[in-house]
Design a protein around this motif. Structure first.
Motif, short mmCIF file in Angstrom:
data_model
loop_
_atom_site.label_atom_id
_atom_site.label_comp_id
_atom_site.label_asym_id
_atom_site.label_seq_id
_atom_site.Cartn_x
_atom_site.Cartn_y
_atom_site.Cartn_z
N ASP A 1 -18.13 28.30 5.54
CA ASP A 1 -18.72 27.97 6.83
C ASP A 1 -19.82 26.93 6.57
OD1 ASP A 1 -18.75 29.40 9.81
OD2 ASP A 1 -20.66 28.41 9.28
N ARG B 1 -24.33 32.48 6.93
CA ARG B 1 -23.37 33.22 7.75
C ARG B 1 -22.11 33.54 6.94
NH1 ARG B 1 -21.64 31.06 13.65
NH2 ARG B 1 -20.77 29.33 12.45
N ASP C 1 -22.55 26.99 7.78
CA ASP C 1 -23.73 27.83 7.62
C ASP C 1 -23.46 28.79 6.47
OD1 ASP C 1 -25.64 29.82 7.76
OD2 ASP C 1 -25.62 29.95 9.95
#
Lengths: 339, 339, 339, 339
Positions: free
Chosen positions: A35, A40, A37
């Motif tokens: 991801d 995350r 992020d």
């Protein structure tokens, strides 16, 4: 067989697909996560025994413990990721849109044709809905004669007060009907028009909601699609095909009928998950089953491209107020059985 | 986690559960097979990579590669097999009936209580049907007030012309309503009566079809259950609970509405698989999920016993034409949360 | 009070109104008959004790035994007959269209305004249908918020193979929706467009069937009206208004639900009489009641004129393929409460 | 022809019939009024130009300006008034019950047979309801095969907190199903039983509500009739006949379907007037038409008697808790075509 899936993008839809693969469906596991992020990605991987995280989509695709890739990142990243998976010879399930721009979709098709076999399934899940499937079966069995018209409605209770534009009613909502009518009728869309009814006072000030999208199929079948994103009363997807000798319509989906306070009736779904959860399950199970069987299934890159091309025409029609022809090349023989 | 299931009895229903575990559900695999027909056991195992066959149910239960047992043999064999699984400390899913005789069910309960934890789930799948679940949710939410009556109908298109007796209308068909009303209302059945309407000419000569079974719940709620095994037009399960302020009924289950030849309407299911396939899926997934979590779920041995005790009373009522009280002990504390 | 009605034109619809007045409704009798076919007039009068025939419409209007006039002659004759009745100070019920040409309707309005009181009711019977009335009540009660769209369908099983032109789909069929949406929304129609879906092979060779008529109300409410004159499966009039917070739709009109042969459902009406007979009864009873009370009721000359003006625009749109604005003067104060 | 009707009893139902004759139906007028409350008779007559009042029912029956008599007095007075009308050779429409006691009904039959022609129509209006008529047409056309069972429900929102006894659930409410099943199946009722479900807390303290009445037709067809007088949610009359090859059920009677607040559905009638007003209209119009034609129509004295005899058995069953046979003589040839 167990298909080891690497998931790129673990926002809401990516996480929902992970839940599906690990807790609902059979024949798959999630072995890798990526991801933009990283935090995350790490959190999601932490709940998945044996799953590793990768810094880049490329690393994930190259991971020998990844048999197939599920792309649930944001649209602009799809092209690069899907093409990379194709390059690695790995099957890929790509959430809609295949790519926001139709020329990007063409490039994906070129890569797939160069690879010599179908590797891409696009996430148009309505084709897996029991209602649409029964509708298509009725049509294909000749039960209502040749189709002439279709009436659709696509109603959401509401959308966020900002960030959701009028264009997105076409690109994010109508795209579902754009795909499903191509599949139902087994033909392409030739032209699009957009009508602007009276605005709802419940819509954001700069939003034209509802809209009516008119789609002309190659054979002349006319589809009208009411798109109403702030309909308040529920999530309601309607459809009726009118044929030469009869009609077939999606039925209401309530499990029970209640009689109270001088009313009888059923419930309307609260959101798209409530309405289409089984279709999402069936879609991804079909993908896993096809991978296990070494075949391909479901909406193809061509379907992803066609949806993008029609969306382009519909957005042009929205801007200009004019009927707009869909510009598309012939469908390559490679995708002959795709729809 | 993957639950390794040993299946005892691989006739139609056993094979269907194997298909379910291996092709539809998540979290389970089939590692061992036993059947009184060894050849059939071998054929089924041949299609399951890694599955072994056992000459006896006892051997299967003892197999260290078997985490849990699924009993789909014929009813008279259930007691011995379920008790053996309990004795081995292995969870067991037992198709209905838990045992044909209520005293056999009591012995199973005794074994399970001696083992000190719940190990048995009985295959009453209607509790997992979306319609009945929505009905129970409406009732439990107070949406129709306290329940007073329930009207049921259980219609099969036909049964084989021989071999299906009037008694079996109670023991094989009505047993589904007997269980589901106990679950819906959260209480026991106190008495049963059987009415004999005009016979259908479509029924076998020695069969009284349809029947109406009347069940009196402990609270006084009265259930009438039309049982019609040769209804011709389809497989149709109906139910309406009448409460103090409203009613809730199972809705029709058609996916589309068709308009042709001066009619509008939907389809009626063709058979029980068509109607309840999702309930069977949900039931067995719930079992696998509970095993993975180290808990128990679903209908208990007590539920299996209660169904047998009410069936006894209903068969007596059929024979005598009299209202017959259900004879049952108090529910043991061990099963307090079972229903 | 008994209203003595003279009937001009005793074809199918005229005879049906006579049957209605004499055998179904209260408060009226038929005392005079005129028809261009004197023999037919005589035959009809022979079945009506006390009714006389007149050689001309003028004679009938002048007859002192005629309190009120019912005009059911062919459209082109309406203007002269209605104006003559107005001139005689006698109330007149005029079957639709008030006059085929909108300027003829304007002349009728002028005559009526000169007479100083409302004397004309036009035969738009859908306003008296229980379904449309419940729909309007729901709308007016605020039950679905402000209206934004309306979806209509108007399906006939078939029309004669010759003599029924594409123009007549607008002038004879769509005119019902043209009137009823003006009444439902309490506002005028601003523009019309016509779409041409794929033709049905069941339509006559020179007929474009189905059509879709788009009507834009003054407020922006958008109405789409599917007109399908060879729909085969039945006579089916559908309507759904979409408001800011909900929708209201005409329900199916079947008295019973039948379950046979794996289907459940109801009937679709066979023709307009089957569907709207009660609306015709209510319409004419309302006229008789208003006459007895010395008041006026129902659709006015203005409504007849507006329908003609919108029909003109829709026919122009059919010819040109263009959105066509409706050209109408302001509604005279005289007709302020007419709609 | 105009039938001059004298009305005996001008309470709620009598006044409603007067309104019907004078404002809705054709072919009748009200010329005479009698009521035990002379003041009320005078008030009602004052609103009817040309109507006179009479001190006694006998005087009204004898009035030469009365062609036919409508009896809407209280039940115990019916016998004397109906017999007097028969004696005067005048047709009589008698509201249900024909007489509260079955032997009184037999005396009315004797009087009518002595008069030599049918003069009495009893006010069982459900036979004129469009739903029941469509149900009977489906049955008689063989659409569902031979009938085997019928499920009925008869739900009122509420009854007055005092004065409405459990017995009246049978004599005033169930009597409608008692008559209508005799008409639907064209045969007599052989026996009755009454079941006592859990009581509703909304019923008066001394009232057993709901009840279930079981009726056994001569052929063995079994009818179950849920009677629930405090159902709160609306006035709801349900019925489903189960035949050898299918079923037919009364459809819901809502004119529109509304979608708001996550619900879709229609309305439930508020009371019996709302549900059956058209049936009352059709019933009395049929009477007037038969009078004009010099024939008789509708439910006969025999039907009135049979309803009383079955009511007797059902009340006995309510008291004793036992299945009770209906005691009736053979139907006289005189009434052969009555049902």
């Amino acid at each position: 067989m167990n298909v080891r899936v690497g998931v790129i993008g673990v926002g809401m839809i990516g996480q929902d697909h992970i839940r599906r693969i690990t807790q609902v469906l059979t024949g798959g596991s999630v072995t890798a996560i990526n991801d933009v992020d990283a935090a995350r990605a790490g959190q999601v991987a932490a709940g998945l025994p044996g799953a590793t995280t990768h810094d880049t989509a490329q690393d994930l695709i190259a991971d020998p413990n990844v048999d197939a890739v599920l792309v649930a990142s944001w649209g602009p990243a799809h092209e690069e990721q899907v093409v990379a998976a194709i390059g690695a010879g790995k099957p890929v399930f790509c959430e809609k849109p295949l790519a926001p721009a139709s020329d990007a979709c063409l490039r994906i098709m070129d890569a797939e044709m160069a690879a010599g076999r179908r590797l891409v399934q696009v996430g148009f899940m309505r084709r897996y809905d029991a209602g649409y499937r029964a509708m298509k079966a009725t049509l294909d069995d000749g039960g209502i004669g040749a189709p002439l018209l279709m009436h659709c409605a696509h109603r959401n209770p509401s959308v966020p007060p900002y960030g959701f534009t009028t264009d997105m009613i076409i690109s994010d909502s109508a795209v579902h009907e754009i795909d499903v009518v191509r599949w139902l009728f087994g033909e392409e869309i030739a032209a699009a028009s957009v009508l602007r009814p009276r605005r709802s006072g419940r819509a954001a000030a700069d939003m034209q909601d509802p809209l009516v999208l008119l789609l002309e199929m190659a054979s002349g079948v006319l589809v009208d699609d009411e798109l109403f994103l702030n309909a308040q009363y529920g999530y309601d997807v309607r459809g009726e095909i009118v044929g030469e000798t009869g009609t077939v319509a999606l039925a209401d989906v309530s499990e029970v009928t209640v009689r109270t306070a001088n009313r009888h009736g059923g419930r309307v779904p609260v959101d798209w998950r409530d309405r289409f959860i089984r279709a999402y399950d069936a879609e991804l199970q079909d993908w896993l089953n096809a991978l296990a069987a070494g075949t391909s299934a479901g909406p193809s890159s061509w379907d992803g491209y066609a949806a993008a091309a029609v969306t382009d025409a519909a957005l042009e029609a929205l801007r200009t107020g004019q009927r707009t022809a869909v510009v598309m090349p012939e469908r390559p023989e490679f995708y002959a059985k795709a729809t």
